[in-house]
Write an enzyme that holds these catalytic residues in place. Structure first.
Site, PDB file in Angstrom:
ATOM      1  N   GLU A  73     -29.766  48.905  37.665  1.00 51.77           N
ATOM      2  CA  GLU A  73     -28.985  49.050  36.437  1.00 51.77           C
ATOM      3  C   GLU A  73     -29.481  48.017  35.408  1.00 51.77           C
ATOM      4  OE1 GLU A  73     -24.821  47.774  36.410  1.00 51.77           O
ATOM      5  OE2 GLU A  73     -24.320  49.583  35.294  1.00 51.77           O
ATOM      6  N   LYS A  88      -7.505  38.728  33.772  1.00 49.89           N
ATOM      7  CA  LYS A  88      -8.599  37.754  33.607  1.00 49.89           C
ATOM      8  C   LYS A  88      -9.727  38.494  32.904  1.00 49.89           C
ATOM      9  CE  LYS A  88     -12.147  36.145  34.714  1.00 49.89           C
ATOM     10  NZ  LYS A  88     -13.275  36.127  33.738  1.00 49.89           N
TER      11      LYS A  88
HETATM   12  P1  NAD Z   1     -19.392  41.001  36.164  1.00 48.30           P
HETATM   13  O1  NAD Z   1     -19.236  41.529  37.550  1.00 48.30           O
HETATM   14  O2  NAD Z   1     -20.358  39.912  35.936  1.00 48.30           O
HETATM   15  O3  NAD Z   1     -17.987  40.450  35.631  1.00 48.30           O
HETATM   16  C1  NAD Z   1     -16.843  41.268  35.559  1.00 48.30           C
HETATM   17  C2  NAD Z   1     -15.608  40.377  35.652  1.00 48.30           C
HETATM   18  O4  NAD Z   1     -15.558  39.772  36.940  1.00 48.30           O
HETATM   19  C3  NAD Z   1     -15.591  39.225  34.644  1.00 48.30           C
HETATM   20  O5  NAD Z   1     -14.277  39.037  34.161  1.00 48.30           O
HETATM   21  C4  NAD Z   1     -16.019  38.052  35.490  1.00 48.30           C
HETATM   22  O6  NAD Z   1     -15.557  36.808  35.004  1.00 48.30           O
HETATM   23  C5  NAD Z   1     -15.361  38.378  36.815  1.00 48.30           C
HETATM   24  N1  NAD Z   1     -15.943  37.726  37.993  1.00 48.30           N
HETATM   25  C6  NAD Z   1     -17.223  37.314  38.174  1.00 48.30           C
HETATM   26  N2  NAD Z   1     -17.365  36.745  39.388  1.00 48.30           N
HETATM   27  C7  NAD Z   1     -16.148  36.803  39.999  1.00 48.30           C
HETATM   28  C8  NAD Z   1     -15.654  36.390  41.274  1.00 48.30           C
HETATM   29  N3  NAD Z   1     -16.433  35.792  42.173  1.00 48.30           N
HETATM   30  N4  NAD Z   1     -14.356  36.612  41.558  1.00 48.30           N
HETATM   31  C9  NAD Z   1     -13.546  37.232  40.668  1.00 48.30           C
HETATM   32  N5  NAD Z   1     -13.952  37.629  39.439  1.00 48.30           N
HETATM   33  C10 NAD Z   1     -15.243  37.430  39.116  1.00 48.30           C
HETATM   34  O7  NAD Z   1     -19.693  42.259  35.256  1.00 48.30           O
HETATM   35  P2  NAD Z   1     -20.057  42.271  33.706  1.00 48.30           P
HETATM   36  O8  NAD Z   1     -21.452  41.768  33.561  1.00 48.30           O
HETATM   37  O9  NAD Z   1     -18.944  41.625  32.946  1.00 48.30           O
HETATM   38  O10 NAD Z   1     -19.986  43.834  33.373  1.00 48.30           O
HETATM   39  C11 NAD Z   1     -21.053  44.706  33.501  1.00 48.30           C
HETATM   40  C12 NAD Z   1     -20.944  45.516  34.770  1.00 48.30           C
HETATM   41  O11 NAD Z   1     -19.707  46.229  34.782  1.00 48.30           O
HETATM   42  C13 NAD Z   1     -22.017  46.584  34.896  1.00 48.30           C
HETATM   43  O12 NAD Z   1     -22.503  46.599  36.209  1.00 48.30           O
HETATM   44  C14 NAD Z   1     -21.279  47.885  34.591  1.00 48.30           C
HETATM   45  O13 NAD Z   1     -21.829  49.054  35.152  1.00 48.30           O
HETATM   46  C15 NAD Z   1     -19.941  47.582  35.167  1.00 48.30           C
HETATM   47  N6  NAD Z   1     -18.932  48.462  34.580  1.00 48.30           N
HETATM   48  C16 NAD Z   1     -18.435  49.465  35.359  1.00 48.30           C
HETATM   49  C17 NAD Z   1     -17.504  50.355  34.835  1.00 48.30           C
HETATM   50  C18 NAD Z   1     -16.945  51.462  35.682  1.00 48.30           C
HETATM   51  O14 NAD Z   1     -15.912  51.999  35.304  1.00 48.30           O
HETATM   52  N7  NAD Z   1     -17.548  51.823  36.802  1.00 48.30           N
HETATM   53  C19 NAD Z   1     -17.092  50.226  33.503  1.00 48.30           C
HETATM   54  C20 NAD Z   1     -17.632  49.197  32.734  1.00 48.30           C
HETATM   55  C21 NAD Z   1     -18.561  48.316  33.298  1.00 48.30           C
END
Ligand code: NAD
Length: 498
Positions: free
Chosen positions: A390, A183
């Site tokens: 962040e 997803k």
């Molecule tokens: P996000 O949490 O908004 O979304 C990530 C994914 O989760 C998306 O595909 C989204 O559709 C899905 N999602 C959202 N709500 C959900 C739910 N209730 N149930 C299941 N899936 C759900 O994050 P983002 O804004 O896409 O990405 C940025 C974040 O990702 C930042 O906090 C960044 O630090 C983090 N990140 C971490 C790493 C790591 O390796 N630690 C790497 C890249 C990004």
């Protein structure tokens, strides 16, 4: 500015289930914008529970009856290498689409495409080198580990480097023999569609890879709650990770969580000053600052603080911001207007929490698109929100310290613990400081240069579990212990006394 639009854009983005591109069961779609014009360029299928049910059923069927989990590791490895070949061959096309969809500078998107291929090659190699433990009790018992794929894995990924992060989960999941439902992030669904063609070309059996697009609270939520999905590998925000943790509890799923960060870069008085400047600039402004491991808090020893701030700010002001497709661009456009608004709100907040020394708004001459000038705040106190939270954009805070103890306290004074970067030429200090810092990964005198064999992951609010190298294979496989008796086992004779 002319707006570059790739020639090979699809006219719609669909799901890919059981070897076929399909629309949502209810026909629903959502808008996808490009970050330079902020106009909708395509509609993507909006997956709901019914679409997840179809995709999981296909993945489960492929797992229960198909060849993939039963293949020799060598055979799977050959297919993974062919996937890597395909990714390399299509690297330029892929980078172009990724840049168009995410706003990442093209040179950096090319690097990410290369890394995606490398992830497949790495796990192709690792899985054939896989060895498992045997424990002998001579003449009495032999015990060995039988490793087998867990089942259907749900992979949920963010928008910051979409294709590369998808590969970071797909490669070990497939290498292990799992079947998957991916997803991808709803802001950036474009490049994920390429996987289907790449996998077909490489000979991945039907039903092993399934893709459902859609919003997190719909498609993502249904995937997490599906009883036939045994594992969830998630990368995204800490708050989303907490929601997923709760939702996965009912079925006691295996979870791997790569979450947010607010990583410190600590520059001691004995550091190689020029190298530290180059690296701490790259560390926060590459990938538009939309980088989980960004060194977004720079802590600098007071004896070199004024010189550091002045040099750093001058360089930040010279960073080339502009069209992501231009090879000269160093910082492109942020992914989406919602994210742009969030980053800009922190830029405004920072003006009351620190001393603005570079940036602070939209760059001159870029009146549309999600552009933010590389922004530097000095003299930021540890209780400031821009120090604690962040931002995930091209914004950095700089804070002075006097002693190593104070530097450590500042470094550890946030809820996150993903990465840390230390700049010192004192070997003893480098190691003792590295061991005391609350971070999953530490780089000494370097920015984030990965060795794929090492653990990747965070502590505290930055994650749960570690992937990387054999740890990824451990996550996607069960390790069953098999015990063989080599002599009659001594067994108490219950019920034999009468
Ligand atoms: P996000 O949490 O908004 O979304 C990530 C994914 O989760 C998306 O595909 C989204 O559709 C899905 N999602 C959202 N709500 C959900 C739910 N209730 N149930 C299941 N899936 C759900 O994050 P983002 O804004 O896409 O990405 C940025 C974040 O990702 C930042 O906090 C960044 O630090 C983090 N990140 C971490 C790493 C790591 O390796 N630690 C790497 C890249 C990004």
């Amino acid at each position: 500015m002319t707006h570059f639009v790739p020639k090979n854009l699809p006219d719609r983005i669909q799901h890919y289930i059981d070897g076929e591109f399909v629309d949502s069961v209810d026909g629903g779609t959502f808008d996808v914008l490009d970050p330079v014009s902020n106009e909708t360029y395509v509609q993507a299928a909006a997956g709901q529970q019914a679409d997840i049910d179809r995709a999981v059923a296909a993945a489960k069927h492929a797992f229960d009856t198909g060849p993939w989990p039963r293949m020799k590791n060598r055979e799977r490895s050959r297919i993974l290498n062919r996937i890597a070949d395909q990714v390399e061959a299509r690297g330029d096309e892929l980078a172009e689409l990724e840049t168009f969809d995410t706003g990442l500078p093209i040179t950096q998107a090319r690097g990410q495409a290369h890394r995606a291929a490398e992830n497949f090659r790495f796990f192709a190699d690792l899985v054939v080198a896989q060895r498992d433990d045997t424990y002998q009790v001579p003449g009495v018992q032999m015990n060995y580990v039988h490793r087998k794929p867990v089942g259907v894995a749900g992979l949920i990924t963010p928008w910051n480097t979409p294709f590369m992060l998808e590969s970071w989960k797909l490669a070990p999941a497939l290498a292990s023999g799992c079947t998957v439902v991916l997803k991808p992030a709803e802001f950036t669904p474009l490049s994920a569609s390429l996987w289907a063609g790449i996998f077909e070309e490489a000979g991945l059996p039907q039903g092993v890879f399934n893709l459902v697009n859609g919003l997190g609270e719909d498609a993502g939520d249904a995937l997490v709650k599906h009883p036939d999905v045994r594992l969830i590998s998630f990368t995204g925000e800490t708050t989303t990770g907490q929601t997923i943790f709760g939702n996965a509890a009912k079925h006691l799923k295996g979870l791997s969580m790569e979450l947010g960060g607010k990583s410190p870069a600590i520059v001691f008085e004995d550091a190689d000053f020029d190298a530290a400047i180059d690296s701490t600039l790259f560390g926060v402004f590459s990938l538009n600052g939309e980088r989980c491991t960004a060194g977004s808090r720079i802590l600098v020893h007071r004896s070199i603080y004024d010189r550091f701030v002045e040099t750093y700010a001058a360089r930040a002001k010279s960073i080339v911001v502009g069209d992501p497709h231009d090879a000269k661009t160093e910082v492109g456009a942020l992914v989406h207007p919602e994210h742009y608004a969030k980053v800009m709100s922190y830029v405004e907040l920072g003006k009351s929490e620190g001393r603005l020394v570079a940036g602070g708004g939209r760059p001159d001459g870029l009146d549309t698109g999600n552009y933010v000038s590389p922004t530097v705040f000095a003299d930021v106190k540890p209780d400031a929100r821009i120090f604690q939270e962040e931002i995930f954009g091209p914004v950095v805070c700089i804070t002075p310290f006097d002693t190593d103890e104070e530097a450590l306290e500042l470094a550890n004074a946030v809820k996150y613990g993903l990465a840390a970067y230390l700049w010192t030429t004192n070997l003893e200090r480098a190691h003792t400081f590295a061991h005391q810092i609350e971070a999953g990964m530490v780089w000494l005198n370097s920015h984030n240069v990965r060795d794929l064999r090492t653990p990747f992951g965070g502590v505290k609010a930055s994650g749960l579990g570690h992937e990387g190298g054999y740890r990824s294979l451990d996550f996607y496989t069960e390790q069953q212990a098999v015990h063989i008796s080599l002599s009659p086992a001594h067994t108490p004779k219950f019920g034999a006394s009468s």
